[in-house]
Design a protein around this motif. Structure first.
Motif, PDB file in Angstrom:
ATOM      1  N   GLY A 114      43.297  23.359  60.581  1.00 32.64           N
ATOM      2  CA  GLY A 114      42.891  24.403  59.652  1.00 32.64           C
ATOM      3  C   GLY A 114      43.000  23.994  58.195  1.00 32.64           C
ATOM      4  O   GLY A 114      43.610  22.980  57.850  1.00 32.64           O
ATOM      5  N   PHE A 115      42.381  24.806  57.358  1.00 34.93           N
ATOM      6  CA  PHE A 115      42.429  24.577  55.912  1.00 34.93           C
ATOM      7  C   PHE A 115      42.974  25.815  55.211  1.00 34.93           C
ATOM      8  O   PHE A 115      42.742  26.939  55.647  1.00 34.93           O
ATOM      9  N   ASP A 116      43.673  25.558  54.131  1.00 34.32           N
ATOM     10  CA  ASP A 116      44.144  26.618  53.249  1.00 34.32           C
ATOM     11  C   ASP A 116      43.272  26.613  51.998  1.00 34.32           C
ATOM     12  O   ASP A 116      42.830  25.557  51.546  1.00 34.32           O
ATOM     13  N   ALA A 117      43.052  27.785  51.444  1.00 33.43           N
ATOM     14  CA  ALA A 117      42.482  27.892  50.103  1.00 33.43           C
ATOM     15  C   ALA A 117      43.687  28.047  49.183  1.00 33.43           C
ATOM     16  O   ALA A 117      44.609  28.817  49.467  1.00 33.43           O
ATOM     17  N   VAL A 118      43.676  27.298  48.092  1.00 35.64           N
ATOM     18  CA  VAL A 118      44.809  27.289  47.167  1.00 35.64           C
ATOM     19  C   VAL A 118      44.299  27.603  45.771  1.00 35.64           C
ATOM     20  O   VAL A 118      43.356  26.974  45.283  1.00 35.64           O
ATOM     21  N   LEU A 119      44.936  28.559  45.133  1.00 34.28           N
ATOM     22  CA  LEU A 119      44.569  28.970  43.779  1.00 34.28           C
ATOM     23  C   LEU A 119      45.035  27.912  42.790  1.00 34.28           C
ATOM     24  O   LEU A 119      46.189  27.489  42.808  1.00 34.28           O
ATOM     25  N   THR A 120      44.137  27.458  41.922  1.00 27.76           N
ATOM     26  CA  THR A 120      44.490  26.492  40.884  1.00 27.76           C
ATOM     27  C   THR A 120      45.026  27.231  39.658  1.00 27.76           C
ATOM     28  O   THR A 120      44.943  28.460  39.572  1.00 27.76           O
ATOM     29  N   GLU A 121      45.530  26.488  38.685  1.00 28.01           N
ATOM     30  CA  GLU A 121      45.968  27.114  37.423  1.00 28.01           C
ATOM     31  C   GLU A 121      44.792  27.812  36.750  1.00 28.01           C
ATOM     32  O   GLU A 121      44.923  28.917  36.232  1.00 28.01           O
ATOM     33  N   GLY A 122      43.633  27.147  36.773  1.00 24.23           N
ATOM     34  CA  GLY A 122      42.424  27.776  36.228  1.00 24.23           C
ATOM     35  C   GLY A 122      42.054  29.043  36.974  1.00 24.23           C
ATOM     36  O   GLY A 122      41.599  30.019  36.383  1.00 24.23           O
ATOM     37  N   GLY A 123      42.260  29.030  38.288  1.00 20.22           N
ATOM     38  CA  GLY A 123      41.995  30.203  39.107  1.00 20.22           C
ATOM     39  C   GLY A 123      42.941  31.345  38.773  1.00 20.22           C
ATOM     40  O   GLY A 123      42.529  32.519  38.752  1.00 20.22           O
ATOM     41  N   LYS A 124      44.189  31.028  38.512  1.00 22.05           N
ATOM     42  CA  LYS A 124      45.164  32.055  38.126  1.00 22.05           C
ATOM     43  C   LYS A 124      44.762  32.708  36.809  1.00 22.05           C
ATOM     44  O   LYS A 124      44.820  33.931  36.669  1.00 22.05           O
ATOM     45  N   LYS A 125      44.327  31.898  35.863  1.00 29.75           N
ATOM     46  CA  LYS A 125      43.893  32.442  34.562  1.00 29.75           C
ATOM     47  C   LYS A 125      42.635  33.292  34.714  1.00 29.75           C
ATOM     48  O   LYS A 125      42.535  34.375  34.144  1.00 29.75           O
ATOM     49  N   ALA A 126      41.683  32.781  35.492  1.00 28.33           N
ATOM     50  CA  ALA A 126      40.438  33.541  35.719  1.00 28.33           C
ATOM     51  C   ALA A 126      40.742  34.857  36.427  1.00 28.33           C
ATOM     52  O   ALA A 126      40.157  35.896  36.087  1.00 28.33           O
ATOM     53  N   TYR A 127      41.652  34.818  37.389  1.00 38.22           N
ATOM     54  CA  TYR A 127      42.028  36.042  38.098  1.00 38.22           C
ATOM     55  C   TYR A 127      42.636  37.062  37.133  1.00 38.22           C
ATOM     56  O   TYR A 127      42.278  38.241  37.166  1.00 38.22           O
ATOM     57  N   ARG A 128      43.544  36.627  36.279  1.00 37.82           N
ATOM     58  CA  ARG A 128      44.189  37.569  35.342  1.00 37.82           C
ATOM     59  C   ARG A 128      43.165  38.208  34.411  1.00 37.82           C
ATOM     60  O   ARG A 128      43.219  39.406  34.146  1.00 37.82           O
ATOM     61  N   ARG A 129      42.214  37.419  33.916  1.00 38.66           N
ATOM     62  CA  ARG A 129      41.162  37.973  33.050  1.00 38.66           C
ATOM     63  C   ARG A 129      40.288  38.959  33.824  1.00 38.66           C
ATOM     64  O   ARG A 129      40.009  40.070  33.363  1.00 38.66           O
ATOM     65  N   ALA A 130      39.874  38.551  35.004  1.00 38.64           N
ATOM     66  CA  ALA A 130      38.986  39.396  35.823  1.00 38.64           C
ATOM     67  C   ALA A 130      39.707  40.668  36.266  1.00 38.64           C
ATOM     68  O   ALA A 130      39.090  41.738  36.337  1.00 38.64           O
ATOM     69  N   ARG A 131      40.989  40.567  36.528  1.00 33.63           N
ATOM     70  CA  ARG A 131      41.759  41.742  36.957  1.00 33.63           C
ATOM     71  C   ARG A 131      41.756  42.817  35.874  1.00 33.63           C
ATOM     72  O   ARG A 131      41.629  44.004  36.166  1.00 33.63           O
ATOM     73  N   LYS A 132      41.866  42.403  34.624  1.00 33.01           N
ATOM     74  CA  LYS A 132      41.817  43.373  33.517  1.00 33.01           C
ATOM     75  C   LYS A 132      40.473  44.085  33.488  1.00 33.01           C
ATOM     76  O   LYS A 132      40.405  45.302  33.324  1.00 33.01           O
ATOM     77  N   VAL A 133      39.396  43.337  33.638  1.00 31.61           N
ATOM     78  CA  VAL A 133      38.051  43.915  33.666  1.00 31.61           C
ATOM     79  C   VAL A 133      37.922  44.869  34.851  1.00 31.61           C
ATOM     80  O   VAL A 133      37.446  45.995  34.716  1.00 31.61           O
ATOM     81  N   HIS A 134      38.367  44.413  36.007  1.00 32.88           N
ATOM     82  CA  HIS A 134      38.273  45.207  37.227  1.00 32.88           C
ATOM     83  C   HIS A 134      39.039  46.524  37.085  1.00 32.88           C
ATOM     84  O   HIS A 134      38.494  47.601  37.357  1.00 32.88           O
ATOM     85  N   LEU A 135      40.281  46.459  36.664  1.00 30.55           N
ATOM     86  CA  LEU A 135      41.101  47.668  36.562  1.00 30.55           C
ATOM     87  C   LEU A 135      40.576  48.626  35.500  1.00 30.55           C
ATOM     88  O   LEU A 135      40.565  49.845  35.710  1.00 30.55           O
ATOM     89  N   THR A 136      40.130  48.089  34.375  1.00 27.10           N
ATOM     90  CA  THR A 136      39.564  48.937  33.323  1.00 27.10           C
ATOM     91  C   THR A 136      38.375  49.725  33.849  1.00 27.10           C
ATOM     92  O   THR A 136      38.266  50.939  33.640  1.00 27.10           O
ATOM     93  N   ASN A 137      37.483  49.049  34.549  1.00 28.11           N
ATOM     94  CA  ASN A 137      36.283  49.707  35.072  1.00 28.11           C
ATOM     95  C   ASN A 137      36.585  50.605  36.262  1.00 28.11           C
ATOM     96  O   ASN A 137      35.971  51.664  36.400  1.00 28.11           O
ATOM     97  N   LEU A 138      37.513  50.215  37.104  1.00 35.78           N
ATOM     98  CA  LEU A 138      37.917  51.062  38.221  1.00 35.78           C
ATOM     99  C   LEU A 138      38.480  52.386  37.702  1.00 35.78           C
ATOM    100  O   LEU A 138      38.137  53.453  38.201  1.00 35.78           O
ATOM    101  N   ARG A 139      39.307  52.310  36.669  1.00 38.77           N
ATOM    102  CA  ARG A 139      39.869  53.539  36.085  1.00 38.77           C
ATOM    103  C   ARG A 139      38.762  54.382  35.440  1.00 38.77           C
ATOM    104  O   ARG A 139      38.683  55.579  35.673  1.00 38.77           O
TER     105      ARG A 139
END
Length: 170
Positions: A114-139
């Motif tokens: 099997g294979f794992d998907a692993v979040l990179t440092e860039g992925g962590k940063k992109a996730y944090r930015r996208a999460r703000k957009v997502h939560l703002t719009n969800l609210r």
């Protein structure tokens, strides 16, 4: 609700016993309201994520799943099962995330097949930015439009239908 003593099933007063009976106007409004609200929210959230971060909702959901997992890694099959998508669908999403440097695939340390998907440092940063957009719009598009009482009622309804509000989401 009353209990039908012949069948042992719960029925609304005056409702026919057949489970395939047509929807009454209230049931139809509930069902279509759920579907149209879900569709509208997904389209809006997706469009906002793409506009702000060039990240579709499906990719955000993979990043979210990885960000909330231990060590930012999960088996590919477990991500697919968690997001209710096919393994091939997940592979296409992860291929794109890999090209962007947000995720890498590594052999599973406990199962060489099997294979794992692993979040990179860039992925962590992109996730944090996208999460703000997502939560703002969800609210803005959903949560802030409802009163505390309406939110509590919906949460109670989802629990009645089997949603585990202790599970990780969003």
């Amino acid at each position: 609700m009353s209990l039908n003593t012949e069948t042992g099933s719960a029925e609304r007063a005056g409702a026919p016993a057949s489970p395939s009976r047509p929807l009454n106007p209230t049931e139809r409004a509930v069902w279509l309201g759920l579907l149209s609200t879900h569709l509208r929210l997904l389209r809006t959230l997706d469009a906002e994520l793409v506009a702000a971060e060039r990240l579709p909702m499906s990719s955000f959901e993979v990043l979210l799943t990885l960000a909330e997992s231990p060590e930012g890694r999960l088996r590919m099959k477990d991500i697919a099962a968690s997001l209710l998508i096919s393994r091939s669908g997940l592979t296409r999403i992860v291929d794109d995330l890999e090209r962007q440097g947000l995720v890498v695939r590594e052999k599973c340390p406990t199962d060489a097949r099997g294979f794992d998907a692993v979040l990179t440092e860039g992925g962590k940063k992109a996730y944090r930015r996208a999460r703000k957009v997502h939560l703002t719009n969800l609210r803005r598009e959903f949560l802030d439009r409802l009163s505390e009482e309406q939110l509590a009622s919906l949460a109670d309804i989802w629990r009645t239908l089997g949603f585990d509000d202790g599970a990780d989401a969003c």
